[in-house]
Every structure is written in structure tokens, then in C-alpha cells.
Motif scaffolding. Structure first.
Motif, PDB file in Angstrom:
ATOM      1  N   ARG A   1       0.859  -1.188   0.000  1.00 18.75           N
ATOM      2  CA  ARG A   1       0.000   0.000   0.000  1.00 18.75           C
ATOM      3  C   ARG A   1       0.885   1.225   0.000  1.00 18.75           C
ATOM      4  O   ARG A   1       1.826   1.321   0.793  1.00 18.75           O
ATOM      5  CB  ARG A   1      -0.902   0.007   1.228  1.00 18.75           C
TER       6      ARG A   1
ATOM      7  N   GLU B   1      -1.943  -1.417  -3.627  1.00 21.74           N
ATOM      8  CA  GLU B   1      -2.930  -0.342  -3.632  1.00 21.74           C
ATOM      9  C   GLU B   1      -2.156   0.976  -3.632  1.00 21.74           C
ATOM     10  O   GLU B   1      -1.502   1.325  -2.643  1.00 21.74           O
ATOM     11  CB  GLU B   1      -3.800  -0.441  -2.367  1.00 21.74           C
TER      12      GLU B   1
ATOM     13  N   THR C   1      -2.263   5.110  -4.268  1.00 26.82           N
ATOM     14  CA  THR C   1      -3.151   6.262  -4.318  1.00 26.82           C
ATOM     15  C   THR C   1      -2.349   7.534  -4.592  1.00 26.82           C
ATOM     16  O   THR C   1      -1.290   7.723  -4.005  1.00 26.82           O
ATOM     17  CB  THR C   1      -3.889   6.427  -2.971  1.00 26.82           C
TER      18      THR C   1
END
Length: 141
Positions: A54, A137, A139
Motif C-alpha cells: 500500500r 494499492e 493512491t
């Protein structure tokens, strides 16, 4: 954090001086001066300890920086500014709780371009010896 630090063999650690190219040069926290890390040599397996699952981009340029987590939940602070990339491990992403200044304890690289502060995550990971999981993930990138 110890798991990550064990994967590097630090050739030299010494108090930072004006001759060092570290972002924390000359800083002092309490009675402990910042430490300069010279020539970290990756000795570990680029596996689970260094696999980012992440990543959240927190600043796009000057500096480029990210909050990142490994597969085992370790938080890493990634930063690239003035041609210098650093990776530091902390117990939390809340910088007000950190007990030391980020200085590249886990990884450090220098592109030599003091006017550069922009880098994408893939290049940063390659230079720092980190692996971005295929299903990570990500972002803000």
C-alpha cells in the motif's frame, strides 16, 4: 523496523557533518546528533520485508514523498528531494510521534542533481531497492 534494517550492511555510520550529503546534516534531536549513512549495500532478499503493498503519495514534487506499508504492516516514509532519496521506518505515519529525524536509515540514494525533487514511485522503488507488489494499492500517483 529491525527486520528492514537487518537487510542492509552499513559500511559507515558517523555523526552528520557539513561534508555529508544527507538531508538531516547537522540536525540534532535532544543530545543525539543526526547520523549519516554511507553506501548502504543491499544484502537481503528483495522479498516480503521490502515489498510495498500500500502506497499513498503525499506530495508530488519538491519533495516527492509517500507513505508506504510493507506486506507485514511496517510503515515506511519515502522521500525524494534535492537529488536525494531516503527510506525510513517508523511505528506510525504520524510524524509528530517520530522520535528521530528522517535520514535514510533503511535506504539512501543520491542522483547528484541538487535541483531535482520530482520522481515517480516506480523509479524511486528501483533506486531504493524496494519492490512494489503487482497488486499494490497505490493512491495519488
Amino acid at each position: 523496523m529491525a527486520k528492514l534494517a537487518d537487510a542492509y550492511d552499513y559500511v559507515d555510520r558517523h555523526p552528520a557533518t557539513v561534508m555529508c550529503a544527507m538531508p538531516g546534516t547537522g540536525w540534532q534531536t535532544g543530545a543525539t546528533p543526526s547520523r549519516c549513512v554511507i553506501a548502504p549495500t543491499f544484502t537481503g532478499d528483495r522479498g516480503s520485508a521490502f515489498t510495498l503493498v500500500r502506497v499513498v503519495r503525499t506530495c508530488t514534487a519538491v519533495p516527492s514523498q509517500w507513505n508506504a506499508w510493507t506486506g507485514d504492516g511496517q510503515y515506511l516514509y519515502l522521500r525524494y528531494r534535492s537529488g536525494i532519496g531516503t527510506v525510513d521506518a517508523y511505528d506510525t505515519e504520524d510524524s509528530t510521534q517520530w522520535t528521530r529525524i528522517p535520514n535514510g536509515e533503511i535506504a539512501h540514494f543520491d542522483t547528484g542533481d541538487r535541483l531535482d525533487g520530482e520522481m515517480d514511485l516506480v523509479e524511486f522503488c528501483e533506486r531504493a531497492g524496494l519492490h512494489l507488489a503487482d497488486d499494490a494499492e497505490v493512491t495519488g500517483e
